[in-house]
Design a protein around this motif. Sequence first.
Motif, short mmCIF file in Angstrom:
data_model
loop_
_atom_site.label_atom_id
_atom_site.label_comp_id
_atom_site.label_asym_id
_atom_site.label_seq_id
_atom_site.Cartn_x
_atom_site.Cartn_y
_atom_site.Cartn_z
N ALA A 62 50.73 77.73 40.12
CA ALA A 62 49.49 76.78 40.09
C ALA A 62 50.19 75.88 38.76
N LEU A 67 49.61 89.61 40.61
CA LEU A 67 49.01 88.50 41.32
C LEU A 67 48.45 87.36 40.39
N VAL A 92 49.74 83.63 40.68
CA VAL A 92 48.98 82.42 40.95
C VAL A 92 48.87 81.52 39.81
#
Length: 144
Positions: A59, A51, A55
Amino acid sequence: MTDWAIWFVLAGVLIGAELFTGTFYLLMIALGVAAGGAAALSGALLEWQLLAAAVVGIAAVLLLRRSRFGRLRKSCANDDPNVLLDIGQTVEVAAWQEHGSQHIARVPYRGAMWDVELQGGHHAAAGAFVIREIRGSRLIVAPR
């Protein structure tokens, strides 16, 4: 090999691949993979490592896409002086010939004879002209 070592080796491989491709996107993915390695180093479970990598990677790619380095240029290469080094150079036109609404001439440039077309909106008079664009084998010029 421990989890964090695998993450950081993979990040190093991605950075090495980025050096060969010249794109910043692999570098952004490598940042995400390094974040997964940092999560593994802190003792997080595999799900949290994945995760964190996803992420941070997503991003970073989105931030790169919004920056000036990630924007697609919508300009034509015909008039880009970064692509064609002839743009901005000077040629000397002795006389113009009128063909319909175009003014055309033949000039020596870089050891060869080139077709030259006057850019629209300019007066056709003999003299020095600056190359503004290249269309095929024709130089588009404007007065100096």
